[in-house]
Design an enzyme around this catalytic site. Structure first.
Site, PDB file in Angstrom:
ATOM      1  N   TYR A 132      34.217  22.838  84.852  1.00  0.00           N
ATOM      2  CA  TYR A 132      35.000  22.989  83.625  1.00  0.00           C
ATOM      3  C   TYR A 132      34.534  24.241  82.896  1.00  0.00           C
ATOM      4  O   TYR A 132      33.452  24.268  82.319  1.00  0.00           O
ATOM      5  CB  TYR A 132      34.832  21.738  82.765  1.00  0.00           C
ATOM      6  CG  TYR A 132      35.553  21.731  81.442  1.00  0.00           C
ATOM      7  CD1 TYR A 132      36.585  22.614  81.148  1.00  0.00           C
ATOM      8  CD2 TYR A 132      35.206  20.796  80.466  1.00  0.00           C
ATOM      9  CE1 TYR A 132      37.234  22.575  79.932  1.00  0.00           C
ATOM     10  CE2 TYR A 132      35.859  20.742  79.248  1.00  0.00           C
ATOM     11  CZ  TYR A 132      36.869  21.641  78.981  1.00  0.00           C
ATOM     12  OH  TYR A 132      37.517  21.594  77.768  1.00  0.00           O
ATOM     13  N   LYS A 161      38.576  23.039  86.207  1.00  0.00           N
ATOM     14  CA  LYS A 161      39.450  23.008  85.039  1.00  0.00           C
ATOM     15  C   LYS A 161      39.237  24.325  84.304  1.00  0.00           C
ATOM     16  O   LYS A 161      38.142  24.610  83.821  1.00  0.00           O
ATOM     17  CB  LYS A 161      39.107  21.818  84.140  1.00  0.00           C
ATOM     18  CG  LYS A 161      39.898  21.790  82.830  1.00  0.00           C
ATOM     19  CD  LYS A 161      39.387  20.683  81.905  1.00  0.00           C
ATOM     20  CE  LYS A 161      40.096  20.730  80.556  1.00  0.00           C
ATOM     21  NZ  LYS A 161      39.553  19.723  79.595  1.00  0.00           N
TER      22      LYS A 161
END
Length: 292
Positions: A132, A161
């Protein structure tokens, strides 16, 4: 593995405690709307203000409520590698389907530090890991070359992400990552444009309140129906763009969820609930879309 819509689900509170009943009802709404997964205890789930016991309790509730019907990707990252490992190992025992590992925040590691951090976490678990990168929160971002090294060296690091707000990052990541490594949008307003460049879905905040339209748009895009996806993006563009501009996530989306009757507006300090003109902006937005 992670293609589709995964809702970065809020954590409802009531009188200072996690509101389990409201949380279970929120999860059911997500499943009914057709999302592919939920991501409990991410930033949207107020993970920085949950103590370790609450953090794991939210994950336990999520796994129990889902009962295998959709994926549960637990937010188990931290700015301490040992803490991230402990949370990830505990989440694996609770039966999650994957782990979201945020870039360590505040201590501002180098790219080598990021590589060693994520590698250590990956080696501690058999769970598939979604990196992320969110420089707006953590100051540093995962360089495409670092993501490529991790993908090459850690079989269970399989997705990222991307929440840096730049669609061109998809191109940069694709050039550095192996075939099949999944890129997901972490910014609702640009999800469609990121998917046009090769992202396969999103970890969405907006899907807390409009899970049906968000998941429908992403499914259409993955099925090659660009026209349908663009139609949905156009229809909901004001909501996607304006809601999160009102205040820092998750304040606006929790206010929206409260106005829709899903939970209380309670949020933990140092975040504060919306009031006055800002709350009215959320009310008007929801009313314009017939959500209240």
């Amino acid at each position: 593995m992670f293609a589709g819509t995964h809702t970065a689900i809020i954590t409802p509170f009531r009188d200072g405690q996690v509101d389990e009943e409201a949380f279970r009802q929120l999860i059911e709404k997500q499943i009914e709307a057709g999302v592919e997964g939920i991501v409990p205890v991410g930033t949207t789930g107020e993970s920085p203000t949950l103590d370790p016991e609450e953090h794991l309790e939210v994950i336990r509730i999520a796994v129990d409520a889902v009962k295998g019907r959709i994926k549960v990707i637990a937010g188990t990252g931290a700015n301490s590698t040992s803490e991230a490992i402990e949370l990830t190992e505990a989440a694996e025992k609770l039966g999650v389907d994957g782990s979201l590992q945020v870039t360590p925040y505040y201590n501002k590691p180098s790219q080598e530090g990021l590589y060693r951090h994520f590698k250590a976490v990956a080696e501690s678990t058999t769970l598939p890991i979604m990196l992320y990168s969110v420089p707006g929160r953590s100051v540093v971002e995962i360089a495409p070359e670092t993501a490529g090294r991790l993908a090459a060296d850690c079989d269970n690091i399989v997705a990222i992400k991307e929440a840096g707000g730049k669609v061109e990052r998809v191109d940069e990541l694709k050039a550095a990552l192996p075939e099949g490594f999944e890129i997901l949008s972490g910014d609702d307003p640009i999800t469609l444009e990121m998917m046009k460049r090769g992202a396969c879905g999103a970890v969405s905040v907006a899907s807390n309140i409009i899970p049906g339209p968000v998941s429908e748009m992403i499914r259409a895009m993955n099925a090659g129906d660009v026209a349908k996806a663009e139609e949905l993006q156009e229809k909901y563009s004001c909501l996607l763009n304006d809601l999160m501009a009102i205040d820092t996530n998750p304040v606006p989306v929790k206010a929206a969820a409260a106005l829709m009757g899903y939970c209380t507006e309670e949020i933990r300090l140092p975040m504060v609930a919306l009031e006055g003109d800002k709350l009215e902006q959320v009310r008007v937005l929801l009313s314009d879309y017939n959500l209240i």
